[in-house]
Write an enzyme that holds these catalytic residues in place. Structure first.
Site, short mmCIF file in Angstrom:
data_model
loop_
_atom_site.label_atom_id
_atom_site.label_comp_id
_atom_site.label_asym_id
_atom_site.label_seq_id
_atom_site.Cartn_x
_atom_site.Cartn_y
_atom_site.Cartn_z
N GLY A 99 -11.33 -13.47 36.98
CA GLY A 99 -11.53 -12.28 36.47
C GLY A 99 -12.45 -12.32 35.35
CG ASP A 132 -7.90 -15.10 40.87
OD1 ASP A 132 -8.37 -15.00 39.52
OD2 ASP A 132 -7.32 -14.50 41.20
NE ARG A 146 -9.05 -11.11 42.07
CZ ARG A 146 -10.18 -10.60 41.37
NH1 ARG A 146 -11.16 -9.96 42.06
NH2 ARG A 146 -10.52 -11.02 40.03
CE1 TYR A 174 -2.38 -7.87 28.18
CE2 TYR A 174 -2.95 -6.82 26.14
CZ TYR A 174 -3.16 -7.84 27.27
OH TYR A 174 -4.20 -8.35 27.11
CE LYS A 229 -1.84 -11.08 26.89
NZ LYS A 229 -2.38 -12.11 27.52
N1 LIG Z 1 -10.62 -9.06 28.86
C1 LIG Z 1 -10.09 -8.96 27.57
O1 LIG Z 1 -10.77 -7.96 26.92
C2 LIG Z 1 -8.99 -9.31 27.00
C3 LIG Z 1 -8.58 -9.37 25.68
C4 LIG Z 1 -7.49 -10.04 24.90
C5 LIG Z 1 -6.85 -10.75 25.76
N2 LIG Z 1 -7.17 -10.85 27.14
C6 LIG Z 1 -6.16 -11.68 28.05
O2 LIG Z 1 -6.93 -12.88 28.60
C7 LIG Z 1 -6.69 -13.16 29.95
C8 LIG Z 1 -7.52 -12.97 30.92
O3 LIG Z 1 -7.99 -11.66 30.94
P1 LIG Z 1 -9.23 -11.10 31.77
O4 LIG Z 1 -10.04 -9.90 31.24
O5 LIG Z 1 -10.29 -12.28 32.40
O6 LIG Z 1 -8.57 -10.47 33.02
P2 LIG Z 1 -8.73 -9.96 34.62
O7 LIG Z 1 -8.04 -8.80 35.04
O8 LIG Z 1 -9.99 -9.89 34.59
O9 LIG Z 1 -8.41 -11.42 35.27
C9 LIG Z 1 -7.08 -11.86 35.54
C10 LIG Z 1 -7.23 -12.67 36.91
O10 LIG Z 1 -5.84 -13.11 37.38
C11 LIG Z 1 -5.73 -13.07 38.58
N3 LIG Z 1 -4.41 -13.09 38.95
C12 LIG Z 1 -3.39 -11.87 38.99
N4 LIG Z 1 -2.15 -12.50 39.46
C13 LIG Z 1 -2.19 -13.75 39.50
C14 LIG Z 1 -1.30 -14.70 39.90
N5 LIG Z 1 -0.04 -14.36 40.27
N6 LIG Z 1 -1.52 -16.05 39.77
C15 LIG Z 1 -3.07 -16.31 39.74
N7 LIG Z 1 -3.83 -15.41 39.37
C16 LIG Z 1 -3.50 -14.16 39.25
C17 LIG Z 1 -6.19 -11.97 38.99
O11 LIG Z 1 -6.79 -11.94 40.57
C18 LIG Z 1 -7.58 -11.91 38.26
O12 LIG Z 1 -8.88 -12.62 38.70
C19 LIG Z 1 -5.30 -12.37 30.07
O13 LIG Z 1 -4.15 -12.98 29.75
C20 LIG Z 1 -5.59 -11.12 29.15
O14 LIG Z 1 -4.45 -10.60 28.55
C21 LIG Z 1 -8.25 -10.35 27.88
#
Ligand SMILES: NC(=O)c1ccc[n+]([C@@H]2O[C@H](COP(=O)([O-])OP(=O)(O)OC[C@H]3O[C@@H](n4cnc5c(N)ncnc54)[C@H](O)[C@@H]3O)[C@@H](O)[C@H]2O)c1
Length: 318
Positions: A12, A35, A37, A141, A145
Protein backbone atom coordinates in the site's frame (compact mmCIF):
# COMPACT_ATOMS: atom_id res chain seq x y z
CA UNK A 1 21.02 -12.85 14.47
CA UNK A 2 18.29 -10.24 15.19
CA UNK A 3 14.72 -11.40 14.73
CA UNK A 4 13.05 -10.15 11.53
CA UNK A 5 10.43 -7.46 10.98
CA UNK A 6 7.11 -8.34 9.31
CA UNK A 7 5.09 -5.64 7.50
CA UNK A 8 1.43 -6.41 6.69
CA UNK A 9 -0.34 -4.52 3.88
CA UNK A 10 3.16 -3.82 2.55
CA UNK A 11 2.09 -3.02 -1.03
CA UNK A 12 0.00 0.00 0.00
CA UNK A 13 0.82 3.71 0.13
CA UNK A 14 2.79 3.53 3.40
CA UNK A 15 4.21 0.01 3.12
CA UNK A 16 5.77 0.62 -0.30
CA UNK A 17 8.00 3.28 1.32
CA UNK A 18 8.30 1.84 4.84
CA UNK A 19 9.69 -1.51 3.66
CA UNK A 20 12.66 -0.02 1.72
CA UNK A 21 13.40 2.34 4.66
CA UNK A 22 13.40 -0.57 7.12
CA UNK A 23 15.52 -2.67 4.75
CA UNK A 24 18.08 0.07 4.56
CA UNK A 25 18.46 -0.15 8.35
CA UNK A 26 18.04 -3.88 8.94
CA UNK A 27 19.17 -5.41 5.62
CA UNK A 28 16.95 -6.77 2.83
CA UNK A 29 16.68 -10.17 4.50
CA UNK A 30 15.76 -8.62 7.86
CA UNK A 31 12.34 -7.38 6.68
CA UNK A 32 9.51 -9.59 5.37
CA UNK A 33 6.99 -7.69 3.23
CA UNK A 34 3.50 -9.23 3.07
CA UNK A 35 0.14 -8.47 1.52
CA UNK A 36 -3.07 -10.20 0.49
CA UNK A 37 -2.26 -9.05 -3.05
CA UNK A 38 0.49 -10.67 -5.11
CA UNK A 39 3.70 -8.69 -5.60
CA UNK A 40 4.63 -7.70 -9.16
CA UNK A 41 7.32 -9.89 -10.73
CA UNK A 42 10.75 -8.59 -9.69
CA UNK A 43 9.22 -6.25 -7.09
CA UNK A 44 11.18 -5.71 -3.88
CA UNK A 45 14.59 -6.95 -2.79
CA UNK A 46 13.91 -9.11 0.25
CA UNK A 47 11.45 -11.81 1.32
CA UNK A 48 7.74 -11.45 0.45
CA UNK A 49 4.94 -13.54 1.97
CA UNK A 50 1.41 -13.79 0.68
CA UNK A 51 -0.54 -13.15 3.90
CA UNK A 52 -4.20 -12.49 4.68
CA UNK A 53 -4.05 -10.91 8.13
CA UNK A 54 -7.60 -12.01 8.97
CA UNK A 55 -6.27 -15.62 9.04
CA UNK A 56 -4.56 -16.43 12.35
CA UNK A 57 -2.72 -19.52 11.11
CA UNK A 58 -1.23 -17.60 8.16
CA UNK A 59 0.24 -14.95 10.48
CA UNK A 60 1.53 -17.64 12.87
CA UNK A 61 3.14 -19.53 10.02
CA UNK A 62 4.96 -16.50 8.62
CA UNK A 63 6.10 -15.38 12.10
CA UNK A 64 7.50 -18.87 12.80
CA UNK A 65 9.04 -19.37 9.36
CA UNK A 66 10.91 -16.05 9.37
CA UNK A 67 11.54 -15.74 13.14
CA UNK A 68 9.68 -12.41 13.34
CA UNK A 69 10.24 -10.16 16.38
CA UNK A 70 8.22 -7.07 15.34
CA UNK A 71 5.07 -6.63 13.25
CA UNK A 72 4.27 -3.33 11.52
CA UNK A 73 0.57 -3.87 10.91
CA UNK A 74 -0.56 -1.67 8.01
CA UNK A 75 -3.35 -3.73 6.39
CA UNK A 76 -6.72 -1.96 6.72
CA UNK A 77 -9.57 -0.40 4.75
CA UNK A 78 -9.21 3.39 4.60
CA UNK A 79 -11.87 5.94 5.54
CA UNK A 80 -13.86 6.41 2.32
CA UNK A 81 -13.74 2.72 1.36
CA UNK A 82 -14.68 1.73 4.93
CA UNK A 83 -17.76 3.98 4.76
CA UNK A 84 -18.75 2.20 1.55
CA UNK A 85 -18.12 -1.28 3.02
CA UNK A 86 -18.54 -0.94 6.81
CA UNK A 87 -18.99 -4.67 7.49
CA UNK A 88 -15.83 -5.54 5.60
CA UNK A 89 -14.01 -2.68 7.36
CA UNK A 90 -14.87 -4.13 10.77
CA UNK A 91 -13.79 -7.62 9.70
CA UNK A 92 -10.44 -6.45 8.30
CA UNK A 93 -9.54 -3.55 10.59
CA UNK A 94 -10.53 -5.19 13.89
CA UNK A 95 -10.18 -8.86 12.90
CA UNK A 96 -6.72 -8.24 11.41
CA UNK A 97 -5.41 -6.32 14.41
CA UNK A 98 -6.83 -8.79 16.93
CA UNK A 99 -5.08 -11.69 15.21
CA UNK A 100 -1.81 -9.76 14.86
CA UNK A 101 -1.91 -8.96 18.60
CA UNK A 102 -2.66 -12.58 19.49
CA UNK A 103 0.30 -13.79 17.44
CA UNK A 104 2.47 -11.03 18.99
CA UNK A 105 1.45 -12.27 22.44
CA UNK A 106 2.21 -15.90 21.54
CA UNK A 107 5.58 -15.22 19.86
CA UNK A 108 6.74 -12.21 21.89
CA UNK A 109 6.69 -9.65 19.04
CA UNK A 110 6.53 -5.86 19.24
CA UNK A 111 3.66 -4.28 17.24
CA UNK A 112 3.39 -0.97 15.38
CA UNK A 113 -0.20 0.18 14.71
CA UNK A 114 -1.14 3.25 12.59
CA UNK A 115 -4.17 5.02 14.02
CA UNK A 116 -5.47 8.17 12.36
CA UNK A 117 -6.99 11.62 12.76
CA UNK A 118 -10.14 9.61 11.89
CA UNK A 119 -10.12 8.38 15.50
CA UNK A 120 -11.64 11.76 16.41
CA UNK A 121 -15.22 12.89 15.74
CA UNK A 122 -17.52 15.90 15.52
CA UNK A 123 -17.58 16.44 19.31
CA UNK A 124 -13.75 16.57 19.53
CA UNK A 125 -12.22 20.08 19.77
CA UNK A 126 -11.26 20.70 16.12
CA UNK A 127 -8.36 23.14 16.52
CA UNK A 128 -5.13 22.09 18.25
CA UNK A 129 -6.90 18.85 19.07
CA UNK A 130 -5.37 17.66 22.37
CA UNK A 131 -3.64 14.31 22.79
CA UNK A 132 -6.21 13.19 25.37
CA UNK A 133 -9.71 14.35 24.45
CA UNK A 134 -13.20 13.26 23.37
CA UNK A 135 -13.19 10.43 20.80
CA UNK A 136 -16.68 9.72 19.48
CA UNK A 137 -16.09 9.21 15.71
CA UNK A 138 -19.12 8.82 13.44
CA UNK A 139 -17.45 6.70 10.73
CA UNK A 140 -16.75 2.96 10.73
CA UNK A 141 -13.10 3.80 10.02
CA UNK A 142 -13.01 5.95 13.17
CA UNK A 143 -14.82 3.35 15.26
CA UNK A 144 -12.21 0.73 14.30
CA UNK A 145 -9.32 3.15 14.95
CA UNK A 146 -10.50 4.05 18.49
CA UNK A 147 -11.19 0.41 19.31
CA UNK A 148 -7.77 -0.52 17.91
CA UNK A 149 -5.99 2.09 20.05
CA UNK A 150 -7.73 0.62 23.11
CA UNK A 151 -7.00 -2.97 22.10
CA UNK A 152 -3.30 -2.15 21.69
CA UNK A 153 -3.32 -0.50 25.15
CA UNK A 154 -4.97 -3.62 26.56
CA UNK A 155 -2.40 -6.02 25.10
CA UNK A 156 0.41 -3.87 26.51
CA UNK A 157 -1.16 -3.64 29.96
CA UNK A 158 -2.54 -7.17 30.28
CA UNK A 159 0.04 -9.23 28.37
CA UNK A 160 3.12 -6.99 28.24
CA UNK A 161 3.15 -6.81 24.41
CA UNK A 162 5.29 -3.84 23.28
CA UNK A 163 2.58 -2.09 21.22
CA UNK A 164 3.18 1.42 19.85
CA UNK A 165 1.21 3.66 17.51
CA UNK A 166 0.66 7.03 15.87
CA UNK A 167 -2.46 8.98 14.94
CA UNK A 168 -1.28 9.79 11.43
CA UNK A 169 -2.75 12.68 9.44
CA UNK A 170 -3.28 12.49 5.65
CA UNK A 171 -0.05 11.31 4.02
CA UNK A 172 1.17 12.87 0.78
CA UNK A 173 3.46 10.79 -1.41
CA UNK A 174 4.55 10.07 -4.98
CA UNK A 175 5.53 6.37 -4.91
CA UNK A 176 2.19 4.55 -4.51
CA UNK A 177 -1.24 6.17 -4.92
CA UNK A 178 -3.42 6.31 -1.78
CA UNK A 179 -5.93 3.57 -1.05
CA UNK A 180 -9.26 5.42 -0.65
CA UNK A 181 -8.99 7.94 2.17
CA UNK A 182 -10.57 11.36 2.65
CA UNK A 183 -7.24 13.18 2.32
CA UNK A 184 -6.44 11.53 -1.07
CA UNK A 185 -7.22 14.81 -2.82
CA UNK A 186 -3.89 16.19 -1.58
CA UNK A 187 -2.09 13.50 -3.63
CA UNK A 188 -4.40 13.40 -6.69
CA UNK A 189 -4.05 17.16 -7.10
CA UNK A 190 -0.33 16.82 -7.89
CA UNK A 191 -0.86 14.14 -10.56
CA UNK A 192 -3.59 16.23 -12.22
CA UNK A 193 -1.69 19.53 -11.90
CA UNK A 194 1.43 18.08 -13.56
CA UNK A 195 -0.48 16.22 -16.28
CA UNK A 196 -3.41 18.53 -17.09
CA UNK A 197 -2.95 21.82 -15.17
CA UNK A 198 -6.44 21.20 -13.78
CA UNK A 199 -8.00 19.40 -10.81
CA UNK A 200 -11.62 18.95 -9.72
CA UNK A 201 -11.45 18.63 -5.92
CA UNK A 202 -13.93 16.45 -4.01
CA UNK A 203 -13.68 18.62 -0.85
CA UNK A 204 -14.81 22.23 -0.38
CA UNK A 205 -12.11 24.91 -0.85
CA UNK A 206 -12.05 25.82 2.87
CA UNK A 207 -11.75 22.26 4.28
CA UNK A 208 -8.77 22.40 6.64
CA UNK A 209 -7.12 19.08 7.53
CA UNK A 210 -3.86 17.82 9.03
CA UNK A 211 -1.28 16.47 6.60
CA UNK A 212 2.25 15.10 6.48
CA UNK A 213 4.76 14.37 3.72
CA UNK A 214 5.61 10.65 3.53
CA UNK A 215 9.33 11.00 4.42
CA UNK A 216 8.26 12.53 7.75
CA UNK A 217 5.64 9.78 8.21
CA UNK A 218 8.19 7.01 7.68
CA UNK A 219 10.66 8.71 10.03
CA UNK A 220 7.93 9.09 12.70
CA UNK A 221 7.17 5.36 12.56
CA UNK A 222 10.83 4.37 12.80
CA UNK A 223 11.65 6.87 15.57
CA UNK A 224 8.67 5.78 17.67
CA UNK A 225 9.68 2.12 17.37
CA UNK A 226 13.27 3.03 18.34
CA UNK A 227 12.20 5.15 21.32
CA UNK A 228 12.98 4.24 24.92
CA UNK A 229 9.86 2.36 26.10
CA UNK A 230 10.20 3.82 29.59
CA UNK A 231 9.46 7.33 28.27
CA UNK A 232 6.23 6.43 26.39
CA UNK A 233 3.10 7.32 28.32
CA UNK A 234 0.81 7.47 25.26
CA UNK A 235 2.26 4.40 23.65
CA UNK A 236 -0.49 3.57 21.14
CA UNK A 237 -1.98 6.79 19.90
CA UNK A 238 0.47 9.66 19.58
CA UNK A 239 -0.91 12.70 17.75
CA UNK A 240 1.65 13.63 15.07
CA UNK A 241 1.38 16.34 12.45
CA UNK A 242 3.53 18.41 10.13
CA UNK A 243 1.16 20.93 8.49
CA UNK A 244 -2.51 21.77 8.03
CA UNK A 245 -4.02 23.39 4.96
CA UNK A 246 -7.16 23.73 2.82
CA UNK A 247 -7.52 22.73 -0.87
CA UNK A 248 -7.45 26.44 -1.70
CA UNK A 249 -4.14 26.93 0.10
CA UNK A 250 -2.61 23.81 -1.48
CA UNK A 251 -3.68 25.02 -4.94
CA UNK A 252 -2.00 28.40 -4.25
CA UNK A 253 1.23 26.60 -3.20
CA UNK A 254 1.15 24.53 -6.43
CA UNK A 255 0.56 27.68 -8.52
CA UNK A 256 3.93 29.03 -7.35
CA UNK A 257 5.47 26.24 -9.49
CA UNK A 258 2.72 25.75 -12.12
CA UNK A 259 1.25 29.24 -12.59
CA UNK A 260 -1.56 28.18 -14.99
CA UNK A 261 -2.89 25.49 -12.64
CA UNK A 262 -6.67 25.69 -12.16
CA UNK A 263 -8.69 24.08 -9.37
CA UNK A 264 -12.45 23.72 -9.27
CA UNK A 265 -14.75 21.82 -6.96
CA UNK A 266 -17.08 18.83 -7.37
CA UNK A 267 -17.85 18.10 -3.74
CA UNK A 268 -18.46 14.48 -2.78
CA UNK A 269 -20.95 14.61 0.12
CA UNK A 270 -19.68 11.38 1.71
CA UNK A 271 -16.03 12.43 1.89
CA UNK A 272 -16.96 16.03 2.79
CA UNK A 273 -19.01 14.74 5.74
CA UNK A 274 -16.05 12.63 6.90
CA UNK A 275 -13.67 15.59 6.61
CA UNK A 276 -16.11 17.83 8.50
CA UNK A 277 -16.03 15.39 11.43
CA UNK A 278 -12.20 15.43 11.70
CA UNK A 279 -9.80 17.86 13.44
CA UNK A 280 -8.48 20.88 11.56
CA UNK A 281 -5.13 20.78 13.36
CA UNK A 282 -3.56 18.49 15.97
CA UNK A 283 -1.54 19.23 19.08
CA UNK A 284 1.43 16.84 18.85
CA UNK A 285 3.27 18.02 21.97
CA UNK A 286 3.10 14.58 23.66
CA UNK A 287 5.04 13.05 20.74
CA UNK A 288 7.55 15.91 20.88
CA UNK A 289 8.07 15.50 24.64
CA UNK A 290 7.98 11.71 24.97
CA UNK A 291 10.13 10.69 21.98
CA UNK A 292 11.43 13.86 20.36
CA UNK A 293 9.10 14.10 17.33
CA UNK A 294 9.78 17.01 14.98
CA UNK A 295 8.60 17.26 11.33
CA UNK A 296 10.88 18.40 8.49
CA UNK A 297 8.49 19.32 5.66
CA UNK A 298 6.00 22.21 5.72
CA UNK A 299 3.54 23.02 2.91
CA UNK A 300 6.07 24.89 0.74
CA UNK A 301 8.86 22.30 1.11
CA UNK A 302 6.48 19.36 0.53
CA UNK A 303 4.94 21.01 -2.58
CA UNK A 304 8.33 21.72 -4.12
CA UNK A 305 9.59 18.17 -3.52
CA UNK A 306 6.34 16.53 -4.76
CA UNK A 307 6.39 18.49 -8.02
CA UNK A 308 10.06 17.72 -8.50
CA UNK A 309 9.86 13.97 -7.80
CA UNK A 310 6.45 13.27 -9.31
CA UNK A 311 7.24 15.39 -12.38
CA UNK A 312 10.39 13.32 -13.01
CA UNK A 313 8.51 10.06 -12.45
CA UNK A 314 5.63 10.94 -14.78
CA UNK A 315 8.10 12.04 -17.47
CA UNK A 316 9.75 8.62 -17.50
CA UNK A 317 6.56 6.55 -17.23
CA UNK A 318 4.29 8.39 -19.69
N1 LIG B 1 -2.31 6.80 4.04
C1 LIG B 1 -2.74 7.65 4.96
O1 LIG B 1 -2.88 8.85 4.70
C2 LIG B 1 -3.05 7.16 6.35
C3 LIG B 1 -3.35 8.09 7.36
C4 LIG B 1 -3.63 7.62 8.64
C5 LIG B 1 -3.59 6.26 8.92
N2 LIG B 1 -3.30 5.39 7.92
C6 LIG B 1 -3.31 3.94 8.25
O2 LIG B 1 -2.09 3.33 7.83
C7 LIG B 1 -2.35 1.98 7.40
C8 LIG B 1 -1.80 1.78 6.00
O3 LIG B 1 -2.39 2.74 5.15
P1 LIG B 1 -2.07 2.82 3.58
O4 LIG B 1 -2.39 4.20 3.18
O5 LIG B 1 -0.74 2.25 3.27
O6 LIG B 1 -3.23 1.86 3.02
P2 LIG B 1 -3.42 1.25 1.56
O7 LIG B 1 -4.87 1.10 1.31
O8 LIG B 1 -2.60 2.01 0.57
O9 LIG B 1 -2.75 -0.19 1.73
C9 LIG B 1 -3.35 -1.20 2.51
C10 LIG B 1 -2.79 -2.55 2.03
O10 LIG B 1 -3.42 -3.58 2.80
C11 LIG B 1 -3.63 -4.69 1.94
N3 LIG B 1 -4.68 -5.56 2.47
C12 LIG B 1 -6.02 -5.43 2.34
N4 LIG B 1 -6.64 -6.46 2.95
C13 LIG B 1 -5.68 -7.25 3.48
C14 LIG B 1 -5.68 -8.47 4.22
N5 LIG B 1 -6.84 -9.10 4.54
N6 LIG B 1 -4.50 -8.99 4.60
C15 LIG B 1 -3.33 -8.37 4.29
N7 LIG B 1 -3.26 -7.22 3.56
C16 LIG B 1 -4.43 -6.69 3.17
C17 LIG B 1 -4.00 -4.04 0.60
O11 LIG B 1 -3.80 -4.98 -0.47
C18 LIG B 1 -3.08 -2.84 0.57
O12 LIG B 1 -1.86 -3.14 -0.12
C19 LIG B 1 -3.86 1.79 7.55
O13 LIG B 1 -4.12 1.21 8.81
C20 LIG B 1 -4.40 3.21 7.52
O14 LIG B 1 -5.63 3.30 8.20
C21 LIG B 1 -3.02 5.79 6.65
Amino acid sequence: MARRILVTGALGQIGSELVPALRERHGADGVVASDVRAIAAGGGEGPFAHLDCTKLHQIQEVVRRYDVGAIYHLAALLSAVAEDKPQMAWTLNMGGLYRVLEVARQYDCAVFFPSSIGAFGPTTPRDHTPQDTIQRPTTMYGVTKVASELLCDYYALRFGVDTRGLRLPGLISHVTPPGGGTTDYAVEIFYQAIRYRHYACFLRPDTRLDMMYMPDGIRAIIELMDADAGRLRHRNAFNVTAMDFTPEELAAAIRKHIPDFVIDYEVDPVRQAIADSWPRSLDDSAARTEWGWSPTYDLAAMTEDMIDKLGAKLKTTE
